[in-house]
Motif scaffolding. Structure first.
Motif, PDB file in Angstrom:
ATOM      1  N   ASP A  35       0.797  -1.208   0.000  1.00 28.52           N
ATOM      2  CA  ASP A  35       0.000   0.000   0.000  1.00 28.52           C
ATOM      3  C   ASP A  35       0.838   1.269   0.000  1.00 28.52           C
ATOM      4  O   ASP A  35       0.330   2.357  -0.218  1.00 28.52           O
ATOM      5  CB  ASP A  35      -0.911   0.024   1.240  1.00 28.52           C
ATOM      6  N   GLU A  36       2.158   1.153   0.260  1.00 34.65           N
ATOM      7  CA  GLU A  36       2.975   2.331   0.495  1.00 34.65           C
ATOM      8  C   GLU A  36       3.147   3.189  -0.750  1.00 34.65           C
ATOM      9  O   GLU A  36       3.376   4.386  -0.644  1.00 34.65           O
ATOM     10  CB  GLU A  36       4.340   1.920   1.038  1.00 34.65           C
ATOM     11  N   THR A  37       3.103   2.592  -1.897  1.00 30.87           N
ATOM     12  CA  THR A  37       3.318   3.367  -3.119  1.00 30.87           C
ATOM     13  C   THR A  37       2.027   3.929  -3.699  1.00 30.87           C
ATOM     14  O   THR A  37       2.073   4.667  -4.663  1.00 30.87           O
ATOM     15  CB  THR A  37       4.005   2.480  -4.177  1.00 30.87           C
ATOM     16  N   CYS A 258       7.966   8.380   3.718  1.00 32.07           N
ATOM     17  CA  CYS A 258       7.910   7.083   3.029  1.00 32.07           C
ATOM     18  C   CYS A 258       6.579   6.829   2.339  1.00 32.07           C
ATOM     19  O   CYS A 258       6.496   5.997   1.431  1.00 32.07           O
ATOM     20  CB  CYS A 258       8.188   5.952   4.026  1.00 32.07           C
ATOM     21  N   HIS A 259       5.537   7.482   2.780  1.00 33.99           N
ATOM     22  CA  HIS A 259       4.202   7.282   2.200  1.00 33.99           C
ATOM     23  C   HIS A 259       3.323   8.432   2.622  1.00 33.99           C
ATOM     24  O   HIS A 259       3.643   9.152   3.577  1.00 33.99           O
ATOM     25  CB  HIS A 259       3.585   5.961   2.675  1.00 33.99           C
ATOM     26  N   ASP A 260       2.221   8.649   1.934  1.00 36.17           N
ATOM     27  CA  ASP A 260       1.289   9.691   2.354  1.00 36.17           C
ATOM     28  C   ASP A 260       0.864   9.449   3.792  1.00 36.17           C
ATOM     29  O   ASP A 260       0.679   8.303   4.218  1.00 36.17           O
ATOM     30  CB  ASP A 260       0.053   9.699   1.448  1.00 36.17           C
ATOM     31  N   LYS A 262      -1.128   8.798   6.985  1.00 34.41           N
ATOM     32  CA  LYS A 262      -2.343   7.991   7.057  1.00 34.41           C
ATOM     33  C   LYS A 262      -3.471   8.642   7.843  1.00 34.41           C
ATOM     34  O   LYS A 262      -4.584   8.129   7.862  1.00 34.41           O
ATOM     35  CB  LYS A 262      -2.004   6.627   7.682  1.00 34.41           C
ATOM     36  N   GLN A 268       3.324  12.555   0.249  1.00 35.14           N
ATOM     37  CA  GLN A 268       4.766  12.441   0.041  1.00 35.14           C
ATOM     38  C   GLN A 268       5.294  13.646  -0.731  1.00 35.14           C
ATOM     39  O   GLN A 268       6.402  14.125  -0.471  1.00 35.14           O
ATOM     40  CB  GLN A 268       5.085  11.155  -0.730  1.00 35.14           C
ATOM     41  N   ARG A 323       8.639   4.723  -1.073  1.00 32.22           N
ATOM     42  CA  ARG A 323       8.843   3.988   0.182  1.00 32.22           C
ATOM     43  C   ARG A 323      10.043   4.513   0.960  1.00 32.22           C
ATOM     44  O   ARG A 323      10.632   3.810   1.776  1.00 32.22           O
ATOM     45  CB  ARG A 323       9.008   2.485  -0.074  1.00 32.22           C
TER      46      ARG A 323
END
Length: 619
Positions: A35-37, A258-260, A262, A268, A323
């Motif tokens: 899900d990170e990308t 590393c990611h939007d 949450k 990012q 990431r």
């Protein structure tokens, strides 16, 4: 179970570096790699509905049950909340308690017996107000406020990592930034200018060279080994983004490395837009006038007379590191401000690194956060907790304000009053809310045990700076000069604690034991612990023994017979009050006994009073 590290010649700082890297991700939420990308689709209009992103507005004065109680506009909001919760405010504290409270809060030092007597004998109606004004004009005010700010910006004079005797990345003249901060508070430099100069003094036209040390806000940051590597530089940028956004905006933007994010509306791209500003900025040493240091000179070799600051290098926009991996690059992001704090897509920064444009975005009156964040921090200095109890996180994982209308009203008026921190302090200190006594009442305590609604003043423990300084002052041994830092372990160091050397590699034991924050990262607020080690220090450390001797000499001199007048004197010096009859009898009974240790009875008695809880708290 204990493990022994077998890796050869790896410095202790390496593990501190690993810890630092991990700490920047503490507030971030773990997600599945798959899900990170995936970019998060934010509804920006809805995201801006969060209370912290709404423009603060001056509020109407609320109706209250007792129109005679409020002394400041603040009090109307506090009392209205108390009325709604069926709570009653506490009576005003005694003049003695108020004076002691004021001295510690505004100068970090206790009043002398002469100062206390002068105030108690002043029967004019405006005696309190004049004392407030006098203390605000003392040099000690800036020293007191600087203690809060230096933790906010992770002030330190070295690095957590060091190989052998290599101190190339240390900051021997970091104290110049500290001195600049102290002077800025004393001169009541408007807070918006305070921020501008710390981010971009070198880019502002006609900036006096005396303001260049302000760039230590960035220039005293972390420098890691192998700085030529992209992944190492990325860690430096992450630390800089984290310090900037938490300290000035109360936001955890580094969580989007590393990611939007949450929970909060930071992408990012937001993170790398800010990181690009720092990627376009170098941490450098310069001569006192801002000029470059000539190679092979004494200044270059020993860094004599240099200041630690920054300057722009060739501007660069960063790719998103997918990431967080510097080797896996996504879209290029122009340097700009946060989208959630902009009306639409924020405009790219085009002037050099973008530091000055960033500063202007932060101090813009259209930015809903900057004033709120500093108002909340200053409030917490005087009440022991903020209106928002997570002062560096105004996002969705932070707490909501206990008095939102008050926070907004005070923030708006703070900006209207030229961003003056002394104005803000006056508004708080002159209020009836601040003047309340700290005693608890059963009815209020049952309804509001944590005193969230401020129906009384919070009893607060002194910070390590206030406590150590007051002990030195008690023995008439406090030196009021500043300048280059000294180690607290130096027996000759009797300066105010704010002038102590602060280490990232190994924080001084005394500071660490009494809750001074780790200087590797931004400190939102200080912990407040009570441990056996603290009392063991007070009972046994040579610092305490020497100060007890100084105090005994000041009060008792060579007197062979203890007198009640001497007991009165020591209570006046330490606690700003008279001893009770029971305390006098106990003291005289003890002082007349023969000595049983290397300390005489006068020194033992002084030591016991220095170690008492009353020495560590302010009502």
């Amino acid at each position: 179970m204990f493990f022994t590290w077998k890796t050869p010649r790896v410095p202790f700082g390496f593990y501190r570096l690993a810890w630092l890297t991990a700490s920047l991700l503490v507030a971030c939420t773990s997600v599945k790699a798959a899900d990170e990308t995936k970019p998060t689709q934010f509804d920006w209009k809805k995201a801006r509905e969060w209370w912290a992103y709404q423009t603060p507005k001056r509020a109407d004065m609320p109706a209250v049950s007792n129109s005679t109680w409020p002394n400041q506009r603040i009090d109307h909001f506090i009392l209205a909340k108390l009325d709604s919760e069926n709570l009653t405010p506490s009576p005003s504290a005694t003049r003695r308690i108020l004076a002691r409270r004021l001295y510690f809060d505004l100068t970090g030092l206790p009043p002398t017996p002469a100062e206390m007597a002068l105030f108690l004998n002043d029967e004019t109606e405006d005696a309190y107000e004049r004392l407030v004004e006098e203390l605000l004009q003392r040099h000690a005010f800036g020293e007191r406020m600087a203690s809060m700010w230096l933790n906010n910006v992770r002030y330190a004079e070295d690095q957590a990592h060091q190989v052998g005797a290599n101190t190339a990345f240390f900051y021997p003249n970091a104290y110049l930034y500290r001195d600049w901060v102290i002077n800025a508070f004393n001169n009541d430099l408007p807070y918006n200018e305070f921020i501008r100069k710390q981010l971009a003094a070198d880019l502002i036209k006609n900036t006096p060279i005396e303001d260049l040390p302000a760039l230590g806000f960035i220039g005293l940051g972390h420098k890691f080994y192998n700085r030529g590597r992209l992944d190492v530089k990325a860690e430096e940028w992450a630390e800089q983004v984290d310090t900037l956004t938490r300290s000035l905006l109360g936001l955890t933007v580094a969580c989007a490395q590393c990611h939007d994010h949450k929970y909060d509306a930071f992408t990012q791209k937001d993170y790398y837009a800010l990181a690009g500003i720092f990627a376009s900025t170098d941490l450098v040493d310069r001569m006192a006038d801002g000029s470059e240091i000539k190679k092979d000179t004494e200044a270059a070799k020993k860094r004599i007379g240099t200041i630690h600051m920054v300057h722009d290098k060739k501007p660069q926009n960063l790719n998103v590191f997918l990431r967080g991996n510097a080797e896996t690059k996504g879209d290029i992001v122009p340097r700009r401000f946060l989208r959630v704090l902009s009306e639409a897509e924020p405009k790219p920064f085009t002037h050099g690194s973008g530091r000055l444009e960033l500063a202007e975005s932060i101090v813009s009156i259209d930015n809903p956060l900057t004033a709120r964040v500093i108002v909340n921090r200053v409030w917490s200095i005087f009440f022991g907790r903020g209106i928002v109890t997570t002062p560096s996180n105004f996002g969705r994982l932070g707490t909501k304000p206990s008095h939102p209308a008050l926070l907004d009203d005070l923030s708006v008026r703070f900006m209207e009053n030229s961003w003056s921190l002394k104005w803000l302090v006056r508004e708080i200190i002159l209020s009836s809310t601040y003047r309340q006594r700290s005693n608890e009442t059963e009815t209020n305590l049952a309804k509001d045990p944590e005193n969230i609604h401020l129906w009384r003043m919070n009893r607060r423990r002194l910070s390590i700076e206030q406590w150590r300084d007051s002990i030195l002052a008690a023995g008439n041994n406090l030196e009021r000069t500043g300048g280059k830092s000294l180690e607290l372990t130096d027996k000759k160091n009797v300066r105010r604690t704010v002038y102590a050397r602060i280490s990232r590699k190994k924080l001084n034991d005394m500071l660490m034991q009494f809750d001074y924050p780790d200087a590797n990262v931004h400190a939102a607020k200080r912990s407040n612990t009570t441990t056996a080690v603290q009392k063991l220090f007070v009972m046994n450390n040579t610092f305490m023994v020497e100060q007890a001797k100084n105090l005994a000499k000041r009060v008792f001199g060579d007197s062979p017979i203890a007198k009640a007048e001497q007991v009165h004197s020591i209570y006046s010096i330490l606690y700003s009050r008279k001893p009770s009859e029971a305390e006098i009898d106990l003291a005289l009974g003890f002082l007349q006994l023969p000595a049983e240790s290397q300390l005489n009875r006068w020194e033992q008695y002084s030591h016991a009073l220095l170690a008492a809880n009353e020495m560590s708290f302010v009502d």
